[in-house]
Design a protein around this motif. Structure first.
Motif, PDB file in Angstrom:
ATOM      1  N   CYS A 129       0.819  -1.220   0.000  1.00  0.00           N
ATOM      2  CA  CYS A 129       0.000   0.000   0.000  1.00  0.00           C
ATOM      3  C   CYS A 129       0.849   1.265   0.000  1.00  0.00           C
ATOM      4  CB  CYS A 129      -0.967   0.000   1.183  1.00  0.00           C
ATOM      5  SG  CYS A 129      -0.199  -0.350   2.773  1.00  0.00           S
ATOM      6  N   ARG A 130       2.054   1.194   0.534  1.00  0.00           N
ATOM      7  CA  ARG A 130       2.930   2.375   0.523  1.00  0.00           C
ATOM      8  C   ARG A 130       3.853   2.350  -0.694  1.00  0.00           C
ATOM      9  NH1 ARG A 130       7.865   4.162   4.179  1.00  0.00           N
ATOM     10  NH2 ARG A 130       7.674   6.437   3.992  1.00  0.00           N
ATOM     11  N   PHE A 131       4.429   1.190  -0.972  1.00  0.00           N
ATOM     12  CA  PHE A 131       5.228   0.986  -2.173  1.00  0.00           C
ATOM     13  C   PHE A 131       4.677  -0.240  -2.890  1.00  0.00           C
ATOM     14  CE2 PHE A 131       8.271   2.949   0.831  1.00  0.00           C
ATOM     15  CZ  PHE A 131       8.668   4.051   0.080  1.00  0.00           C
ATOM     16  N   ALA A 132       4.290  -0.082  -4.139  1.00  0.00           N
ATOM     17  CA  ALA A 132       3.779  -1.205  -4.915  1.00  0.00           C
ATOM     18  C   ALA A 132       4.920  -1.822  -5.727  1.00  0.00           C
ATOM     19  CB  ALA A 132       2.662  -0.726  -5.838  1.00  0.00           C
ATOM     20  N   PRO A 133       4.856  -3.148  -5.983  1.00  0.00           N
ATOM     21  CA  PRO A 133       3.769  -4.072  -5.691  1.00  0.00           C
ATOM     22  C   PRO A 133       3.847  -4.620  -4.273  1.00  0.00           C
ATOM     23  CG  PRO A 133       5.495  -5.243  -6.828  1.00  0.00           C
ATOM     24  CD  PRO A 133       5.939  -3.798  -6.744  1.00  0.00           C
ATOM     25  N   GLY A 134       2.846  -5.390  -3.913  1.00  0.00           N
ATOM     26  CA  GLY A 134       2.897  -6.095  -2.656  1.00  0.00           C
ATOM     27  C   GLY A 134       3.845  -7.281  -2.747  1.00  0.00           C
ATOM     28  N   GLU A 149      13.942  -1.661 -11.454  1.00  0.00           N
ATOM     29  CA  GLU A 149      12.912  -0.621 -11.551  1.00  0.00           C
ATOM     30  C   GLU A 149      12.381  -0.170 -10.190  1.00  0.00           C
ATOM     31  OE1 GLU A 149      10.818  -4.596 -12.635  1.00  0.00           O
ATOM     32  OE2 GLU A 149      12.779  -3.621 -12.957  1.00  0.00           O
ATOM     33  N   TRP A 150      12.625  -0.938  -9.137  1.00  0.00           N
ATOM     34  CA  TRP A 150      12.175  -0.532  -7.813  1.00  0.00           C
ATOM     35  C   TRP A 150      12.966   0.671  -7.292  1.00  0.00           C
ATOM     36  CZ3 TRP A 150      11.355  -5.746  -4.699  1.00  0.00           C
ATOM     37  CH2 TRP A 150      10.326  -6.476  -5.321  1.00  0.00           C
ATOM     38  N   ALA A 151      14.128   0.932  -7.879  1.00  0.00           N
ATOM     39  CA  ALA A 151      14.954   2.054  -7.425  1.00  0.00           C
ATOM     40  C   ALA A 151      14.256   3.393  -7.631  1.00  0.00           C
ATOM     41  CB  ALA A 151      16.293   2.052  -8.156  1.00  0.00           C
ATOM     42  N   ASP A 152      13.279   3.454  -8.533  1.00  0.00           N
ATOM     43  CA  ASP A 152      12.575   4.706  -8.833  1.00  0.00           C
ATOM     44  C   ASP A 152      11.270   4.856  -8.065  1.00  0.00           C
ATOM     45  OD1 ASP A 152      14.559   5.387 -10.694  1.00  0.00           O
ATOM     46  OD2 ASP A 152      13.552   4.238 -12.273  1.00  0.00           O
ATOM     47  N   LYS A 153      10.936   3.906  -7.240  1.00  0.00           N
ATOM     48  CA  LYS A 153       9.628   3.933  -6.585  1.00  0.00           C
ATOM     49  C   LYS A 153       9.587   4.979  -5.469  1.00  0.00           C
ATOM     50  CE  LYS A 153       7.953  -0.620  -7.757  1.00  0.00           C
ATOM     51  NZ  LYS A 153       6.908  -0.024  -8.615  1.00  0.00           N
ATOM     52  N   GLN A 154       8.447   5.664  -5.417  1.00  0.00           N
ATOM     53  CA  GLN A 154       8.210   6.646  -4.372  1.00  0.00           C
ATOM     54  C   GLN A 154       6.846   6.409  -3.747  1.00  0.00           C
ATOM     55  OE1 GLN A 154       8.761  10.588  -6.150  1.00  0.00           O
ATOM     56  NE2 GLN A 154      10.667  10.766  -4.998  1.00  0.00           N
ATOM     57  N   SER A 160      11.371   7.948  -0.740  1.00  0.00           N
ATOM     58  CA  SER A 160      12.066   7.119  -1.724  1.00  0.00           C
ATOM     59  C   SER A 160      12.192   5.688  -1.209  1.00  0.00           C
ATOM     60  CB  SER A 160      13.456   7.702  -1.990  1.00  0.00           C
ATOM     61  OG  SER A 160      14.326   6.740  -2.541  1.00  0.00           O
ATOM     62  N   PHE A 161      11.848   4.725  -2.051  1.00  0.00           N
ATOM     63  CA  PHE A 161      11.950   3.324  -1.640  1.00  0.00           C
ATOM     64  C   PHE A 161      13.385   2.940  -1.263  1.00  0.00           C
ATOM     65  CE2 PHE A 161      12.923  -1.064  -2.966  1.00  0.00           C
ATOM     66  CZ  PHE A 161      12.243  -1.747  -1.977  1.00  0.00           C
ATOM     67  N   PRO A 162      14.400   3.237  -2.091  1.00  0.00           N
ATOM     68  CA  PRO A 162      15.761   2.853  -1.692  1.00  0.00           C
ATOM     69  C   PRO A 162      16.192   3.489  -0.370  1.00  0.00           C
ATOM     70  CG  PRO A 162      15.715   3.396  -4.022  1.00  0.00           C
ATOM     71  CD  PRO A 162      14.390   3.808  -3.454  1.00  0.00           C
ATOM     72  N   GLN A 163      15.816   4.736  -0.136  1.00  0.00           N
ATOM     73  CA  GLN A 163      16.209   5.399   1.108  1.00  0.00           C
ATOM     74  C   GLN A 163      15.502   4.806   2.317  1.00  0.00           C
ATOM     75  OE1 GLN A 163      15.563   9.607   0.558  1.00  0.00           O
ATOM     76  NE2 GLN A 163      17.145   9.786  -1.029  1.00  0.00           N
ATOM     77  N   GLU A 164      14.210   4.520   2.174  1.00  0.00           N
ATOM     78  CA  GLU A 164      13.467   3.929   3.293  1.00  0.00           C
ATOM     79  C   GLU A 164      13.928   2.501   3.572  1.00  0.00           C
ATOM     80  OE1 GLU A 164      10.199   6.060   4.864  1.00  0.00           O
ATOM     81  OE2 GLU A 164      12.348   6.470   4.773  1.00  0.00           O
ATOM     82  N   LEU A 165      14.272   1.772   2.521  1.00  0.00           N
ATOM     83  CA  LEU A 165      14.799   0.421   2.695  1.00  0.00           C
ATOM     84  C   LEU A 165      16.132   0.464   3.447  1.00  0.00           C
ATOM     85  CD1 LEU A 165      14.666  -2.627   2.073  1.00  0.00           C
ATOM     86  CD2 LEU A 165      15.799  -2.127  -0.114  1.00  0.00           C
ATOM     87  N   ALA A 166      17.010   1.366   3.038  1.00  0.00           N
ATOM     88  CA  ALA A 166      18.312   1.487   3.703  1.00  0.00           C
ATOM     89  C   ALA A 166      18.152   1.889   5.163  1.00  0.00           C
ATOM     90  CB  ALA A 166      19.178   2.504   2.966  1.00  0.00           C
ATOM     91  N   ALA A 167      17.237   2.821   5.437  1.00  0.00           N
ATOM     92  CA  ALA A 167      17.011   3.258   6.818  1.00  0.00           C
ATOM     93  C   ALA A 167      16.476   2.116   7.673  1.00  0.00           C
ATOM     94  CB  ALA A 167      16.042   4.441   6.834  1.00  0.00           C
ATOM     95  N   THR A 168      15.657   1.272   7.088  1.00  0.00           N
ATOM     96  CA  THR A 168      15.094   0.137   7.825  1.00  0.00           C
ATOM     97  C   THR A 168      16.183  -0.870   8.167  1.00  0.00           C
ATOM     98  OG1 THR A 168      12.936   0.439   6.763  1.00  0.00           O
ATOM     99  CG2 THR A 168      13.397  -1.731   7.701  1.00  0.00           C
ATOM    100  N   ILE A 169      17.047  -1.156   7.223  1.00  0.00           N
ATOM    101  CA  ILE A 169      18.160  -2.082   7.491  1.00  0.00           C
ATOM    102  C   ILE A 169      19.082  -1.510   8.560  1.00  0.00           C
ATOM    103  CG2 ILE A 169      20.227  -3.120   6.469  1.00  0.00           C
ATOM    104  CD1 ILE A 169      18.607  -3.360   3.832  1.00  0.00           C
TER     105      ILE A 169
END
Length: 414
Positions: A129-134, A149-154, A160-169
């Motif tokens: 729901c925040r970043f698609a796909p599920g 292509e996930w690198a461009d997801k917002q 930004s998906f890559p930034q939020e992923l990195a912050a989570t890790i």
């Protein structure tokens, strides 16, 4: 003595529901938010306190490993996800993850050594729901790579998906890093049914046979904007009239003529969106589902033909674009038998059933034998703050999983 602690499981469900708690009893713990990170940290803390090893991979999938006698054997994996819808329930995902952790704790309580390792997984971004796909985490795990292509997801909030992923890790430094993807012996996931049949039939356990295919379409009907008061019928190129006529025919035929088909329009946007103007164009999404891939193709063809026909009748044009295409899957027959046998040994009625929603187990099924256990939820409600699972049903599902894990980790299966 092999026994799960139902009180501990249900207490944990309540504790995790406090993370992202909403006024009506649900949770907002969307993927890769601070709430999601807090839930991951809580689970990792519980695991480390019990002496289990904690890992994460480049997709922030979280793994909790209890060692087996032979560490060279591929692990039996159990789990689900911790992220939620924006106004979701406290059981969707969390029930499966915390039930799996309860199995690990109960094995530890009993001092039982399994022949192969058992790992709990909390997959990243199942909801989408925040970043698609599920099912991003399980999808990347099965593929062994994160799609470029996930690198461009917002997100809608601009994140930004890559930034939020990195912050989570980075928020879980105590977890050891491991590569994305590794051999898995088999995978089992507990989930609420998200439908009414188990509750209606008073059956505590669903043995899931597979997941129906899903296809998302974006339909755009383009006409001509004009004044609502001065444009007569013969001069109108009205995309709303074309869209409504097509939808009327599709609603009247697709589901009434095929009990296995699902047809849903979830989003609708009119442009320019003025109360006194005929729209220039209308865009809607269509979600179609079916357990048979050929039937999905036929449904898409029927939808395309209906919109093209009605658009042409109104002097408009129709364009249809696929947004998402997920083939149906059939779960491992042997695992289904083990789950059914586990329920029977515990004197719990069960029924075999198809899942109408997709889950992480669909992607796990691509790399290892997989299966699912469903438990009833009140009135079939899910993706809703009112989502509720009776404590006894949560406990029952966990007991069945424990029994299946015992069987699958016995020496004769290694």
């Amino acid at each position: 003595m092999f026994a799960i602690d139902g009180n501990r499981l249900n207490r944990r469900l309540a504790e995790f529901a406090e993370i992202g708690a909403l006024p009506k009893g649900g949770v907002n713990r969307q993927a890769l938010t601070e709430g999601d990170r807090q839930a991951r940290r809580m689970l990792a803390g519980l695991a480390l306190a019990r002496g289990f090893r904690v890992f994460q991979d480049p997709m922030a999938n979280l793994f909790i490993r209890r060692s087996g006698r032979d560490e060279t054997l591929a692990p039996l994996m159990i789990g689900s996800h911790l992220d939620s819808q924006p106004a979701g329930g406290r059981y969707d995902g969390a029930l499966g993850t915390l039930s799996a952790f309860e199995v690990l704790e109960s094995l530890e309580d009993a001092g039982t050594q399994t022949d192969r390792p058992v790992e709990v997984v909390a997959w990243t971004n199942e909801e989408g729901c925040r970043f698609a796909p599920g099912c991003m985490g399980s999808m990347a795990f099965a593929a062994g790579a994160i799609p470029e292509e996930w690198a461009d997801k917002q997100a809608a909030d601009g994140a930004s998906f890559p930034q939020e992923l990195a912050a989570t890790i980075e928020s879980l430094p105590e977890a050891e890093m491991r590569p994305l993807g590794f051999p898995v012996y088999s995978y089992i996931e507990i989930h609420i049914e998200q439908g009414p049949s188990l509750e209606a039939e008073n059956i505590p356990i669903g043995v899931v046979t597979g997941i129906q295919g899903t296809r998302w379409l974006e339909v755009t009907v383009t006409g001509q904007t004009a004044h609502a008061g001065t444009t007569g019928l013969s001069y109108r190129r009205d995309p709303m009239r074309a869209l409504s006529a097509a939808l009327s025919g599709l609603y009247d035929t697709i589901m009434p003529e095929d009990e296995n088909a699902r047809f849903t329009v979830g989003r609708l946007r009119l442009s320019p969106g003025s109360v006194n103007a005929i729209p220039e164009d209308i865009r809607c999404t269509v979600d179609i589902r079916h357990p048979d891939p050929d039937s999905l193709d036929a449904l898409e063809a029927k939808i395309t033909a209906a919109f093209s026909k009605e658009a042409g009748r109104q002097g408009c044009t129709a364009a249809i674009r696929r947004l998402f295409d997920m083939a149906p899957c059939t779960f491992d027959a042997g695992l289904q038998d083990r789950i059914e046998e586990a329920a029977s040994s515990l004197q719990m009625p069960s029924k075999r059933m198809l899942s109408g929603a997709f889950h992480d187990a669909l992607f796990a099924n691509r790399i290892a034998p997989a299966a699912m256990i469903f438990v009833p939820c009140r009135d079939g409600l899910s993706h809703n703050e009112a989502e509720f699972v009776e404590p006894a049903h949560a406990t029952a599902g966990c007991r069945v999983m424990m029994q299946a894990v015992r069987t699958l980790t016995a020496s004769e299966n290694v």
